[in-house]
Design an enzyme around this catalytic site. Structure first.
Site, mmCIF file in Angstrom:
data_model
loop_
_atom_site.group_PDB
_atom_site.id
_atom_site.type_symbol
_atom_site.label_atom_id
_atom_site.label_comp_id
_atom_site.label_asym_id
_atom_site.label_seq_id
_atom_site.Cartn_x
_atom_site.Cartn_y
_atom_site.Cartn_z
ATOM 1 N N SER A 15 0.849 -1.188 0.000
ATOM 2 C CA SER A 15 0.000 0.000 0.000
ATOM 3 C C SER A 15 0.887 1.242 0.000
ATOM 4 O O SER A 15 1.681 1.417 -0.918
ATOM 5 C CB SER A 15 -0.946 -0.036 1.213
ATOM 6 N N THR A 16 0.810 2.090 1.033
ATOM 7 C CA THR A 16 1.571 3.345 1.032
ATOM 8 C C THR A 16 3.067 3.081 0.905
ATOM 9 O O THR A 16 3.639 2.323 1.686
ATOM 10 C CB THR A 16 1.307 4.126 2.338
ATOM 11 N N HIS A 50 -2.770 -1.241 -3.132
ATOM 12 C CA HIS A 50 -3.911 -0.346 -2.918
ATOM 13 C C HIS A 50 -3.727 0.893 -3.790
ATOM 14 O O HIS A 50 -2.847 1.712 -3.550
ATOM 15 C CB HIS A 50 -3.995 0.073 -1.445
ATOM 16 N N MET A 86 -0.343 0.949 5.154
ATOM 17 C CA MET A 86 -1.152 1.171 6.348
ATOM 18 C C MET A 86 -2.140 0.042 6.553
ATOM 19 O O MET A 86 -2.533 -0.631 5.611
ATOM 20 C CB MET A 86 -1.915 2.484 6.217
ATOM 21 N N ASP A 115 -4.128 -5.224 6.037
ATOM 22 C CA ASP A 115 -4.515 -6.055 4.903
ATOM 23 C C ASP A 115 -3.396 -7.052 4.602
ATOM 24 O O ASP A 115 -2.220 -6.686 4.547
ATOM 25 C CB ASP A 115 -4.783 -5.171 3.681
#
Length: 546
Positions: free
Chosen positions: A366-367, A392, A485, A488
């Protein structure tokens, strides 16, 4: 009532040519006690003027602006302060998505898609949350990386000071000039060698943020001067001018904004590059030497202002609040985040490694994920298994990410489509707003997409991908959970392990946010927790490949 943050607010500059967007974004950030909007300007040229005053940690930079657009302004902003984190903001068009990824190869760290109208922006709670999360995560990551360099600089300075008395007694008075110079020259070489080893230890595995992913990318003039010592490829030469002296990466010092003027004028360029001087003045060593790599956030060591005459206390003068701000990063997810980064592995128990017949490789991120994905995938050339990725990211951006993965890593990457057959050695990326799953067995396996409800507040989500892989491949799966973050991938990773597969997580030091990998690590499902630079080799150890 809003809690008072335990660290000083993150300093943010907003650059957008729309007065409405600037006003709304400023208001969103002003409502958060952890963020201080230092400036709000309407083009790149004005942004440069604000940057020159210093103290900026994160810039939210629009792409299309008059006078000077975002892509033109980006390298100039990084030239003023190589450690500033630049987040590109753009509307969801294919062209803007492509420019955002180009910007990430030029030094931007992330992107955020803006709603297409001010009305959408005003009601877009998802946009607000994503914006605040990314700004805080990158500002905190910057502070932590500066802190790492500060600690390293202090250590080196102390070693240098301890070594100084031994080398001095030989010739205190006679022949002041020549013999002193000779001794100093000898010490200089020894010091260079020691620094090389020190920096190799620090940089070897954790170089990630702002790293160049292809050979031709961004040698910026401000950096080149200081880049060499930290990289250990070349021995530094004492006569470089070092235009951007240490203050450039210090967010809250007055010198920080004048890398080319104040630093060069106030101090001869030699001190931060001359090992002899560094030995005589450990404080200058602490401030100047580690500040090398602009691009790896890990290298910009910037403790210069705090060091004048004596080795600084280990934790003293980095941008005030380095440590306390860990918790806010995970606010958008329930991922457990450890209290202290250096001791991240303290409470983690690893599962034993096992030999498995790896038939599929799965990655979730993600991030900070695009940079980490480029790093990992570039090391996976030659693997024969299919690689499934859930990052994401919104639609349109995933299309461009697939193209950039193909271009930068040498692996063929496709955005997944319904009923697409699975071929070994290829990369399949979940498209924005769709969960990607695998169905079938043996030669009949194929991809399926669905818009089932978001999981872990995400669509695409890592967990449904992993559950489907377990159903199709059993335990013959090797999974990597990268920076991001939330949590997941933790539950899906547990299914992988229960079926007989293995999970490796990115470590906290090389993660922008240690939410997803931290959740997997603390859940006790990982066989290894590694810097991003070591994950490809670990995967190949079990999956084979050239």
């Amino acid at each position: 009532m809003e809690e008072t943050p335990t660290h000083s607010p993150y300093k943010v500059l907003i650059v957008d040519d729309s007065a409405i967007v600037r006003g709304l974004v400023t208001r969103m950030m002003a409502e958060d006690a952890e963020i201080d909007v230092v400036g709000s300007v309407n083009n790149g040229e004005e942004a440069l003027a604000v940057m020159e005053r210093g103290g900026i940690e994160v810039v939210v930079l629009d792409i299309e602006m008059p006078v000077m657009d975002g892509l033109t302004a980006l390298p100039k902003l990084l030239e003023i302060d190589p450690t500033v984190r630049v987040i590109m903001a753009s509307t969801l068009t294919k062209r803007n998505a492509d420019i955002s990824f180009q910007a990430m190869t030029l030094g931007a760290v992330d992107y955020i898609p803006k709603p297409s109208s001010s009305k959408d922006l005003n009601v877009g709670e998802g946009f607000r949350e994503e914006l605040l999360d990314k700004v805080k995560a990158w500002a905190e990551q910057r502070r932590k990386m500066l802190e790492v360099d500060e600690a390293a600089a202090s250590e080196v300075a102390q070693r240098a000071e301890e070594a100084e008395p031994e080398a001095k007694p030989a010739s205190p008075e006679p022949d002041g000039g020549a013999s002193d110079d000779a001794a100093s020259e000898g010490k200089a070489h020894a010091f260079r060698a020691e620094m090389s080893v020190e920096h190799q230890q620090l940089q070897k595995q954790g170089r990630i943020q702002r790293k160049r992913f292809t050979a031709e990318l961004r040698p910026r003039p401000m950096q080149q001067q200081r880049h060499q010592p930290a990289q250990m490829r070349q021995t530094p030469q004492p006569q470089q001018p070092a235009p951007s002296a240490a203050p450039a990466s210090q967010p809250d010092t007055s010198a920080a904004k004048t890398p080319a003027t104040g630093a060069a004028a106030g101090r001869p360029a030699a001190p931060s590059r001359d090992p002899g001087r560094l030995i005589r003045d450990a404080a200058i060593a602490a401030g100047g030497q580690p500040k090398s790599a602009p691009k790896t956030a890990a290298r910009p060591a910037t403790k210069a202002p705090a060091a004048r005459t004596a080795p600084p206390p280990k934790r003293q003068a980095a941008p005030a609040p380095q440590k306390a701000a860990r918790a806010p990063q995970a606010r958008s997810g329930s991922a457990p985040a450890p209290a202290k980064r250096p001791s991240a592995r303290g409470g983690i128990s690893l599962l034993p490694e096992k030999r498995i017949n790896v038939e599929a490789i799965a990655i979730g991120s993600s991030t900070g994920g695009p940079q980490a994905l480029f790093e990992v995938l570039r090391g996976l050339n030659g693997v024969r298994q299919p690689i499934f990725i859930t990052q994401h990211m919104p639609a349109t951006f995933t299309t461009i990410l697939a193209e950039h993965i193909t271009r930068l890593t040498g692996l063929k990457c496709q955005e997944a489509q319904n009923k697409m057959p699975i071929v070994g050695g290829q990369v399949y990326l979940a498209p924005g707003d769709y969960h990607m799953t695998v169905e079938g067995r043996g030669g009949g396996r194929h991809l399926m997409l669905n818009q089932n409800p978001p999981e872990n507040f995400c669509r695409p989500s890592v967990d449904p991908m992993l559950r489907s892989l377990v159903a199709s491949y059993g335990g013959n799966i090797l999974t990597a959970i990268l920076t991001g973050m939330g949590q997941d991938g933790m539950l899906g990773g547990r299914d992988v392990v229960n079926a007989g597969g293995m999970v490796v997580a990115q470590d906290e030091q090389s993660s922008v946010v240690w939410g997803m990998p931290g959740a997997a690590a603390h859940a006790g499902i990982c066989s290894a927790v590694l810097p991003v630079g070591g994950i490809a080799a670990y995967i190949k150890k079990f999956a084979g490949g050239r």
